[in-house]
Design a protein around this motif. Sequence first.
Motif, PDB file in Angstrom:
ATOM      1  N   ASP A  60       7.741  -4.217   3.449  1.00 46.27           N
ATOM      2  CA  ASP A  60       6.500  -4.402   4.191  1.00 46.27           C
ATOM      3  C   ASP A  60       5.354  -4.742   3.272  1.00 46.27           C
ATOM      4  OD1 ASP A  60       7.607  -3.830   6.703  1.00 46.27           O
ATOM      5  OD2 ASP A  60       7.554  -1.690   6.227  1.00 46.27           O
ATOM      6  N   HIS A  61       4.721  -5.863   3.525  1.00 46.20           N
ATOM      7  CA  HIS A  61       3.540  -6.271   2.765  1.00 46.20           C
ATOM      8  C   HIS A  61       2.335  -6.128   3.680  1.00 46.20           C
ATOM      9  CE1 HIS A  61       5.668  -8.675  -0.501  1.00 46.20           C
ATOM     10  NE2 HIS A  61       6.598  -8.070   0.193  1.00 46.20           N
ATOM     11  N   PHE A  62       1.239  -5.636   3.153  1.00 50.85           N
ATOM     12  CA  PHE A  62       0.046  -5.444   3.957  1.00 50.85           C
ATOM     13  C   PHE A  62      -1.061  -6.329   3.426  1.00 50.85           C
ATOM     14  CE2 PHE A  62       2.495  -1.579   4.094  1.00 50.85           C
ATOM     15  CZ  PHE A  62       2.493  -1.262   5.430  1.00 50.85           C
TER      16      PHE A  62
ATOM     17  N   MET B 135       0.885  -1.156   0.000  1.00 54.75           N
ATOM     18  CA  MET B 135       0.000   0.000   0.000  1.00 54.75           C
ATOM     19  C   MET B 135       0.926   1.209   0.000  1.00 54.75           C
ATOM     20  SD  MET B 135      -2.931  -1.362   2.662  1.00 54.75           S
ATOM     21  CE  MET B 135      -2.870   0.128   3.550  1.00 54.75           C
ATOM     22  N   LEU B 136       1.072   1.827  -1.138  1.00 57.69           N
ATOM     23  CA  LEU B 136       2.057   2.880  -1.305  1.00 57.69           C
ATOM     24  C   LEU B 136       1.360   4.161  -1.718  1.00 57.69           C
ATOM     25  CD1 LEU B 136       5.071   3.671  -1.476  1.00 57.69           C
ATOM     26  CD2 LEU B 136       5.042   2.868  -3.840  1.00 57.69           C
ATOM     27  N   ARG B 137       1.550   5.191  -0.937  1.00 58.40           N
ATOM     28  CA  ARG B 137       1.041   6.522  -1.248  1.00 58.40           C
ATOM     29  C   ARG B 137       2.192   7.490  -1.035  1.00 58.40           C
ATOM     30  NH1 ARG B 137      -3.336   8.950  -3.743  1.00 58.40           N
ATOM     31  NH2 ARG B 137      -3.724  10.952  -2.810  1.00 58.40           N
TER      32      ARG B 137
ATOM     33  N   PRO C  44       9.124  15.157  -4.596  1.00 55.64           N
ATOM     34  CA  PRO C  44      10.552  15.407  -4.845  1.00 55.64           C
ATOM     35  C   PRO C  44      11.469  14.599  -3.921  1.00 55.64           C
ATOM     36  CG  PRO C  44       9.340  17.475  -4.847  1.00 55.64           C
ATOM     37  CD  PRO C  44       8.393  16.408  -4.355  1.00 55.64           C
ATOM     38  N   GLU C  45      11.098  14.468  -2.661  1.00 58.11           N
ATOM     39  CA  GLU C  45      11.935  13.722  -1.727  1.00 58.11           C
ATOM     40  C   GLU C  45      11.913  12.223  -2.040  1.00 58.11           C
ATOM     41  OE1 GLU C  45      14.629  13.621   1.575  1.00 58.11           O
ATOM     42  OE2 GLU C  45      14.032  15.092   0.078  1.00 58.11           O
ATOM     43  N   ALA C  46      10.774  11.708  -2.416  1.00 60.87           N
ATOM     44  CA  ALA C  46      10.682  10.293  -2.780  1.00 60.87           C
ATOM     45  C   ALA C  46      11.554   9.993  -3.995  1.00 60.87           C
ATOM     46  CB  ALA C  46       9.228   9.916  -3.063  1.00 60.87           C
TER      47      ALA C  46
ATOM     48  N   LEU D 188       1.366   6.543 -10.409  1.00 63.89           N
ATOM     49  CA  LEU D 188       2.671   6.961  -9.914  1.00 63.89           C
ATOM     50  C   LEU D 188       3.242   5.932  -8.941  1.00 63.89           C
ATOM     51  CD1 LEU D 188       4.896   9.204  -9.590  1.00 63.89           C
ATOM     52  CD2 LEU D 188       3.530   9.991  -7.635  1.00 63.89           C
ATOM     53  N   ALA D 189       2.415   5.432  -8.026  1.00 63.02           N
ATOM     54  CA  ALA D 189       2.872   4.449  -7.039  1.00 63.02           C
ATOM     55  C   ALA D 189       3.321   3.151  -7.723  1.00 63.02           C
ATOM     56  CB  ALA D 189       1.772   4.167  -6.022  1.00 63.02           C
ATOM     57  N   VAL D 190       2.568   2.718  -8.729  1.00 62.90           N
ATOM     58  CA  VAL D 190       2.949   1.493  -9.452  1.00 62.90           C
ATOM     59  C   VAL D 190       4.253   1.717 -10.202  1.00 62.90           C
ATOM     60  CG1 VAL D 190       2.276  -0.131 -11.273  1.00 62.90           C
ATOM     61  CG2 VAL D 190       0.578   0.672  -9.622  1.00 62.90           C
TER      62      VAL D 190
END
Length: 174
Positions: A172-174, A64-66, A71-73, A129-131
């Motif tokens: 980490d997997h959720f 679960m990535l948000r 810019p920092e990422a 974007l997350a994918v």
Amino acid sequence: MDLTVHDFWAADAVTVDSMMAFLGSHLTRATAVHFRRSVLPPYLALLHKLHRYRPTAEAWHPWMLRIHDLPEAVRLRGWPDDLTLALPVEIENDNGGTWDQYLLEVKDGNGHLTATHRTGEVKLTRQQLAVWYSGGFRTPAAAHLAGVAATSGEALTKLIRATTDYEPWLPDHF
């Protein structure tokens, strides 16, 4: 019954045709056939062999990535040392509905995302974007199937190449 294909290997085109004929026949007893990322053959055999199904492909990651600080990422991600990229992109605003314009630059293993007024060559929603960030789009075709918009195939290929071979460590997997 659903069937999920995690690996799809075949020695030749005849074997692929046979496997597709089985999956597309009534003998499978499966109402849905799901293909995991990167298991589909590299040509369009699937689209021509599963006549009674409506084939779809989805990019999927177990995270679960948000991303909140874009810019920092991008700065912290880690990038291929041999990649040089300067690509204007548009990313959906955190509130949705509006788009922010950025210039994505990668050089010597470092990435930077800076605000710009240039129209993006690739347009990504927050989910897309997350994918992309996690290396989920393996090919431009996969990105197109997920709805990523681009002004050219070359621009989309450059963007996908940036994350294909150098995935971030996301334990980490959720």
